[in-house]
Design a protein around this motif. Structure first.
Motif, PDB file in Angstrom:
ATOM      1  N   TYR A  97       0.836  -1.197   0.000  1.00 32.43           N
ATOM      2  CA  TYR A  97       0.000   0.000   0.000  1.00 32.43           C
ATOM      3  C   TYR A  97       0.875   1.252   0.000  1.00 32.43           C
ATOM      4  N   ALA A  98       0.384   2.276  -0.682  1.00 26.34           N
ATOM      5  CA  ALA A  98       1.141   3.521  -0.809  1.00 26.34           C
ATOM      6  C   ALA A  98       0.848   4.446   0.364  1.00 26.34           C
ATOM      7  N   VAL A  99       1.889   5.078   0.875  1.00 29.03           N
ATOM      8  CA  VAL A  99       1.770   6.076   1.939  1.00 29.03           C
ATOM      9  C   VAL A  99       2.217   7.417   1.380  1.00 29.03           C
ATOM     10  N   ARG A 100       1.373   8.417   1.498  1.00 26.66           N
ATOM     11  CA  ARG A 100       1.660   9.721   0.907  1.00 26.66           C
ATOM     12  C   ARG A 100       2.591  10.532   1.804  1.00 26.66           C
ATOM     13  N   LYS A 101       3.774  10.836   1.291  1.00 26.99           N
ATOM     14  CA  LYS A 101       4.707  11.694   2.029  1.00 26.99           C
ATOM     15  C   LYS A 101       4.291  13.150   1.914  1.00 26.99           C
ATOM     16  N   ASN A 102       3.875  13.543   0.725  1.00 25.88           N
ATOM     17  CA  ASN A 102       3.475  14.930   0.478  1.00 25.88           C
ATOM     18  C   ASN A 102       2.197  14.952  -0.342  1.00 25.88           C
ATOM     19  N   ARG A 103       1.340  15.935  -0.048  1.00 25.05           N
ATOM     20  CA  ARG A 103       0.114  16.148  -0.809  1.00 25.05           C
ATOM     21  C   ARG A 103       0.156  17.545  -1.432  1.00 25.05           C
ATOM     22  N   LYS A 104      -0.227  17.658  -2.677  1.00 24.81           N
ATOM     23  CA  LYS A 104      -0.292  18.958  -3.325  1.00 24.81           C
ATOM     24  C   LYS A 104      -1.752  19.398  -3.368  1.00 24.81           C
ATOM     25  N   GLU A 105      -2.257  19.723  -2.165  1.00 21.31           N
ATOM     26  CA  GLU A 105      -3.636  20.155  -2.003  1.00 21.31           C
ATOM     27  C   GLU A 105      -3.664  21.367  -1.094  1.00 21.31           C
ATOM     28  N   SER A 106      -4.844  21.892  -0.826  1.00 20.68           N
ATOM     29  CA  SER A 106      -4.966  23.085   0.009  1.00 20.68           C
ATOM     30  C   SER A 106      -4.511  22.773   1.438  1.00 20.68           C
ATOM     31  N   ASP A 107      -4.070  23.816   2.135  1.00 24.51           N
ATOM     32  CA  ASP A 107      -3.614  23.632   3.516  1.00 24.51           C
ATOM     33  C   ASP A 107      -4.731  23.127   4.409  1.00 24.51           C
ATOM     34  N   LEU A 108      -5.962  23.565   4.147  1.00 23.75           N
ATOM     35  CA  LEU A 108      -7.098  23.124   4.955  1.00 23.75           C
ATOM     36  C   LEU A 108      -7.315  21.629   4.814  1.00 23.75           C
ATOM     37  N   LYS A 109      -7.279  21.140   3.575  1.00 24.53           N
ATOM     38  CA  LYS A 109      -7.466  19.705   3.359  1.00 24.53           C
ATOM     39  C   LYS A 109      -6.327  18.897   3.958  1.00 24.53           C
ATOM     40  N   LYS A 110      -5.107  19.372   3.810  1.00 26.10           N
ATOM     41  CA  LYS A 110      -3.965  18.646   4.367  1.00 26.10           C
ATOM     42  C   LYS A 110      -4.065  18.568   5.886  1.00 26.10           C
ATOM     43  N   PHE A 111      -4.514  19.654   6.506  1.00 21.55           N
ATOM     44  CA  PHE A 111      -4.680  19.650   7.962  1.00 21.55           C
ATOM     45  C   PHE A 111      -5.793  18.695   8.381  1.00 21.55           C
ATOM     46  N   ALA A 112      -6.906  18.708   7.630  1.00 17.23           N
ATOM     47  CA  ALA A 112      -8.030  17.823   7.944  1.00 17.23           C
ATOM     48  C   ALA A 112      -7.613  16.354   7.810  1.00 17.23           C
ATOM     49  N   TYR A 113      -6.873  16.027   6.742  1.00 16.22           N
ATOM     50  CA  TYR A 113      -6.385  14.659   6.570  1.00 16.22           C
ATOM     51  C   TYR A 113      -5.448  14.276   7.715  1.00 16.22           C
ATOM     52  N   TRP A 114      -4.569  15.176   8.094  1.00 18.73           N
ATOM     53  CA  TRP A 114      -3.598  14.899   9.162  1.00 18.73           C
ATOM     54  C   TRP A 114      -4.314  14.571  10.468  1.00 18.73           C
ATOM     55  N   ILE A 115      -5.315  15.371  10.808  1.00  9.69           N
ATOM     56  CA  ILE A 115      -6.085  15.139  12.038  1.00  9.69           C
ATOM     57  C   ILE A 115      -6.837  13.817  11.955  1.00  9.69           C
ATOM     58  N   TYR A 116      -7.511  13.597  10.829  1.00  3.76           N
ATOM     59  CA  TYR A 116      -8.366  12.405  10.714  1.00  3.76           C
ATOM     60  C   TYR A 116      -7.586  11.107  10.831  1.00  3.76           C
ATOM     61  N   TYR A 117      -6.495  10.979  10.077  1.00  2.00           N
ATOM     62  CA  TYR A 117      -5.761   9.713  10.069  1.00  2.00           C
ATOM     63  C   TYR A 117      -5.192   9.385  11.450  1.00  2.00           C
ATOM     64  N   ARG A 118      -4.773  10.399  12.174  1.00  2.00           N
ATOM     65  CA  ARG A 118      -4.215  10.147  13.512  1.00  2.00           C
ATOM     66  C   ARG A 118      -5.303   9.844  14.531  1.00  2.00           C
ATOM     67  N   LEU A 119      -6.461  10.479  14.379  1.00  2.00           N
ATOM     68  CA  LEU A 119      -7.605  10.140  15.234  1.00  2.00           C
ATOM     69  C   LEU A 119      -8.065   8.723  14.956  1.00  2.00           C
ATOM     70  N   GLN A 120      -8.138   8.366  13.673  1.00  2.00           N
ATOM     71  CA  GLN A 120      -8.564   7.020  13.303  1.00  2.00           C
ATOM     72  C   GLN A 120      -7.630   5.966  13.878  1.00  2.00           C
ATOM     73  N   GLN A 121      -6.329   6.186  13.769  1.00  2.00           N
ATOM     74  CA  GLN A 121      -5.377   5.217  14.294  1.00  2.00           C
ATOM     75  C   GLN A 121      -5.508   5.081  15.809  1.00  2.00           C
ATOM     76  N   LYS A 122      -5.824   6.202  16.479  1.00  2.00           N
ATOM     77  CA  LYS A 122      -5.917   6.208  17.932  1.00  2.00           C
ATOM     78  C   LYS A 122      -7.102   5.392  18.429  1.00  2.00           C
ATOM     79  N   ILE A 123      -8.241   5.448  17.725  1.00  2.00           N
ATOM     80  CA  ILE A 123      -9.458   4.831  18.245  1.00  2.00           C
ATOM     81  C   ILE A 123      -9.842   3.531  17.538  1.00  2.00           C
ATOM     82  N   SER A 124      -9.119   3.150  16.484  1.00  2.00           N
ATOM     83  CA  SER A 124      -9.467   1.929  15.754  1.00  2.00           C
ATOM     84  C   SER A 124      -9.151   0.684  16.575  1.00  2.00           C
ATOM     85  N   ASN A 125      -9.878  -0.387  16.279  1.00  2.00           N
ATOM     86  CA  ASN A 125      -9.676  -1.656  16.986  1.00  2.00           C
ATOM     87  C   ASN A 125      -8.397  -2.359  16.549  1.00  2.00           C
TER      88      ASN A 125
END
Length: 249
Positions: A53-81
């Protein structure tokens, strides 16, 4: 497709009809994920990995989206089974037996990258830089991104249900502590207004009882939900028989 069923179901349709004997590559058509990495993914699969599976080192998207993705993936990892890789999308190469196993998971609200991780087997991360979209406009609106995010959280985490029970228990404990403090203050300092103690205690206590009751109901709903998803109870990696090890194809 008879209509636009959405990205996750479109990929699901592809996995159901793919005929590759070794595996399948999942890649979007907007060229943000580089097709030239397919050879490198395949080389890793030949080393014995079932999922690359590919892991994205860098995203060429808006800062808002990059921040939202950053928060979501770390929250998901924290609470997932279980562990769902951070910053990993659907871009991946999966073996034939992973394809078959994912096809045996008929749940409606699909989150393929979570299902891919849940399946298990030997998995390998591959870091890359994600390019800008080459043409057209993304069909993933904020609404659809939130729907996908909710599927990722609710499909692979018991935390949203069980936090209600924990809040209920915490509220009951706080009400008991508060009641003890008021009783002490009444006996020692004699400065508690009449009727105030009982009213506040009753409100806090029964709020906690209600949350606890909702949490207990949620535990039963959670078990019903897990049953109706009809995921495989277990997945076999290898069968060892008469001293011989055989891959489960």
């Amino acid at each position: 497709m008879s209509r636009n069923h959405g990205h996750q179901l479109a990929v699901t349709a592809g996995l159901n009809y793919v005929r590759g004997t070794e595996g399948a590559m999942i890649i979007d058509g907007d060229l943000q994920d580089p097709p030239e990495l397919i050879n490198e993914f395949y080389s890793l699969m030949q080393e014995g990995y079932d999922v690359v599976y590919a892991v994205r080192k860098n995203r060429k998207e808006s800062d808002l989206k990059k921040f939202a993705y950053w928060i979501y993936y770390r929250l998901q990892q924290k609470i997932s089974n279980f562990t769902i890789p951070i910053d990993s999308g659907d871009f991946s190469m999966i073996s034939r037996r992973v394809v078959d196993t994912m096809n045996e998971m008929p749940e409606q609200s699909r989150y393929l990258r979570g299902m891919r991780s849940w399946v298990g087997f030997k998995q390998k991360a591959f870091e890359y830089d994600r390019d800008e979209r080459q043409a057209g406009q993304t069909k993933y609106s904020w609404k659809k991104l939130f729907e996908l995010a909710f599927n990722g959280i609710f499909n692979f985490s018991d935390f949203p249900v069980r936090i209600i029970t924990r809040l209920g228990l915490l509220t009951i404990l706080l009400s008991i502590f508060y009641f003890s403090y008021i009783i002490y203050n009444k006996i020692v300092n004699h400065n508690v207004p009449q009727g105030f103690t009982t009213l506040i205690f009753a409100i806090i206590l029964f709020s906690g009882v209600q949350l606890l009751s909702l949490g207990l109901i949620g535990e039963y709903v959670l078990r019903i939900y897990n049953q109706v998803r009809n995921r495989p109870l277990f997945i076999i990696d290898k069968i060892i028989q008469a001293g011989e090890e055989k891959d489960k194809k």
